[in-house]
Write an enzyme that holds these catalytic residues in place. Structure first.
Site, PDB file in Angstrom:
ATOM      1  N   LYS A  35     -43.659 -18.539  41.488  1.00  0.00           N
ATOM      2  CA  LYS A  35     -43.972 -19.627  40.571  1.00  0.00           C
ATOM      3  C   LYS A  35     -42.715 -20.459  40.313  1.00  0.00           C
ATOM      4  O   LYS A  35     -41.603 -20.070  40.658  1.00  0.00           O
ATOM      5  CB  LYS A  35     -44.527 -19.077  39.261  1.00  0.00           C
ATOM      6  CG  LYS A  35     -43.555 -18.193  38.491  1.00  0.00           C
ATOM      7  CD  LYS A  35     -44.187 -17.641  37.227  1.00  0.00           C
ATOM      8  CE  LYS A  35     -43.209 -16.744  36.478  1.00  0.00           C
ATOM      9  NZ  LYS A  35     -43.785 -16.217  35.221  1.00  0.00           N
ATOM     10  N   ARG A 130     -49.863 -12.892  24.643  1.00  0.00           N
ATOM     11  CA  ARG A 130     -49.938 -14.232  25.216  1.00  0.00           C
ATOM     12  C   ARG A 130     -51.346 -14.423  25.769  1.00  0.00           C
ATOM     13  O   ARG A 130     -52.141 -15.179  25.209  1.00  0.00           O
ATOM     14  CB  ARG A 130     -48.891 -14.408  26.327  1.00  0.00           C
ATOM     15  CG  ARG A 130     -47.458 -14.398  25.861  1.00  0.00           C
ATOM     16  CD  ARG A 130     -46.499 -14.842  26.953  1.00  0.00           C
ATOM     17  NE  ARG A 130     -46.740 -14.187  28.232  1.00  0.00           N
ATOM     18  CZ  ARG A 130     -45.929 -14.296  29.283  1.00  0.00           C
ATOM     19  NH1 ARG A 130     -44.851 -15.051  29.204  1.00  0.00           N
ATOM     20  NH2 ARG A 130     -46.207 -13.667  30.417  1.00  0.00           N
ATOM     21  N   TYR A 259     -16.469 -35.142  25.400  1.00  0.00           N
ATOM     22  CA  TYR A 259     -17.173 -35.794  24.296  1.00  0.00           C
ATOM     23  C   TYR A 259     -17.053 -34.976  23.016  1.00  0.00           C
ATOM     24  O   TYR A 259     -17.130 -33.750  23.030  1.00  0.00           O
ATOM     25  CB  TYR A 259     -18.644 -35.968  24.631  1.00  0.00           C
ATOM     26  CG  TYR A 259     -18.931 -37.061  25.630  1.00  0.00           C
ATOM     27  CD1 TYR A 259     -18.630 -38.390  25.341  1.00  0.00           C
ATOM     28  CD2 TYR A 259     -19.524 -36.759  26.844  1.00  0.00           C
ATOM     29  CE1 TYR A 259     -18.902 -39.392  26.261  1.00  0.00           C
ATOM     30  CE2 TYR A 259     -19.803 -37.755  27.773  1.00  0.00           C
ATOM     31  CZ  TYR A 259     -19.489 -39.066  27.471  1.00  0.00           C
ATOM     32  OH  TYR A 259     -19.756 -40.054  28.373  1.00  0.00           O
ATOM     33  N   MET A 307     -22.895 -35.142  31.440  1.00  0.00           N
ATOM     34  CA  MET A 307     -24.048 -35.313  32.322  1.00  0.00           C
ATOM     35  C   MET A 307     -23.706 -34.985  33.775  1.00  0.00           C
ATOM     36  O   MET A 307     -24.487 -34.343  34.482  1.00  0.00           O
ATOM     37  CB  MET A 307     -24.586 -36.744  32.226  1.00  0.00           C
ATOM     38  CG  MET A 307     -25.771 -37.003  33.141  1.00  0.00           C
ATOM     39  SD  MET A 307     -26.398 -38.704  33.045  1.00  0.00           S
ATOM     40  CE  MET A 307     -27.148 -38.696  31.416  1.00  0.00           C
TER      41      MET A 307
END
Length: 368
Positions: A35, A130, A259, A307
């Site tokens: 998956k 679940r 940053y 990024m």
């Protein structure tokens, strides 16, 4: 030249890890879980890496069909079953096994005009909460499926919540096994209980845990669900994310990096700028100190991940410079080690690999 960030997929490691799953559960057949695009490795690579599996398991109906188009002829299991009545026809047309975890899915099968036989996996909720039927409702769900003429084999299935920690204080594996045996008592069908954690602990649970099928996922990709390291289980990394240093900065005490100026140098140091960032799938929340390997030497992340770039401490890698090789995870630096430092799990790092990252194939180099 393209950007030097490359993810190398180790097909040989995938094959090795599948053999380890068989070693752990020698009397069971293996569903290799592919998956999420084979945990970020690519569906086609997953099919080739696990070519010796007894079947492939996933959740995406479109990718189940794609596996057939790619030439996979062995069983395929939809782990979440069908999502809509329109999906029922796919089960017959492409010979797909389907999990059944809700009365709505049973109703879809009852109301369908199936043109051929299908095999299903009836899921019991033994505490994961679940999907699945509670033990006391399992027999009634089984009876409804058994009454559908086109339903052929019914495999009895559950999913362990804490297989990485056998004596979990809230829910042990043995308690889930006990609930499963209670709900499945008297019902005919093969049994499928173990995920990666169950497979890796099969020896410790051999007296209580009987599997006809196992469903390993993360262990096939060189990670573990928790507890011991992958190396302790003789699992090999299947993805190495590597880049290079593209810039170098010499800092003096008081200089900040990145940053937000969240990191401030306490003394003179050298940092290298790595061509990799959160847009490539590296976790932005990875803290200062997250391990990174440069030219085979273990060092650490400095400051906030950007990024497209991140900074790494080169103070103790004196010969490093522009062009030096960087391992973000994989060969020489286990993905679980990086994930633990970043407060996440190896699954997320694999699955988050961004489409812009170049992907190649190559045999595993344990020396990084």
């Amino acid at each position: 030249m393209p950007r030097p960030l490359i993810a190398t997929i180790h097909i040989d490691s995938m094959q090795h890890n599948l053999m380890r799953a068989r070693d752990c559960a020698p009397h069971a057949k293996v569903w290799a879980v592919v998956k999420a695009n084979a945990y970020g490795h690519g569906l086609e690579r997953g099919m080739r890496g696990f070519a010796d599996a007894d079947g492939l398991a996933l959740i995406e109906t479109e990718n189940a069909v794609r596996l057939r188009e790619l030439g996979w002829t062995r069983p395929i299991l939809l782990l979440e079953g069908i999502f809509d009545a329109a999906d029922v026809d796919l089960l017959v047309r492409h010979q797909l096994n389907s999990a059944v975890h809700a009365v709505e899915q049973i109703a879809m099968l009852e109301q369908a005009s199936l043109s051929g036989p299908i095999d299903v996996h009836l899921k019991m909720n033994t505490g994961m909460n679940r999907l699945g039927f509670r033990p006391e409702a399992f027999g009634a769900a089984y009876a409804r499926l058994r009454a559908i003429p086109q339903v052929r084999e019914i495999t009895l299935m559950t999913h362990f919540a804490n297989a990485d920690e056998l004596e979990h204080p809230r829910l042990t594996v043995l308690e889930q096994v006990r609930r499963f045996c209670l709900g499945a008592d008297g019902l005919q069908g093969q049994r499928s209980l173990s995920n990666s954690g169950g497979v890796l602990h099969q020896a410790a649970l051999a007296a209580e845990l009987s599997n006809d099928w196992v469903r390993p996922g993360i262990m096939l990709y060189g990670g573990t669900p928790g507890g011991r390291s992958a190396a302790a289980f003789d699992l090999h990394p299947t993805m190495t994310l590597a880049s290079e240093i593209i810039g170098v900065q010499d800092l003096v005490a008081g200089d900040s990096v990145g940053y937000g100026s969240g990191f401030q140098a306490e003394w003179p140091m050298t940092v290298g700028i790595v061509a990799c960032g959160y847009a490539d799938g590296y976790p932005r929340h990875a803290p200062h100190g997250t391990p990174i390997m440069v030219d085979g030497i273990l060092t650490k992340l400095v400051g906030r991940v950007s990024m497209d770039m991140m900074a790494v401490d080169l103070t103790h890698v004196p010969h490093a410079g522009v062009g030096s090789k960087v391992i973000l995870w994989g060969a020489g630096l286990p993905i679980d080690t990086v994930a633990n430092a970043a407060g996440t799990i190896g699954y997320e790092l694999m699955c988050a690999l961004a489409p812009r990252v170049r992907v190649v194939e190559g045999n595993l180099d344990f020396n990084g």
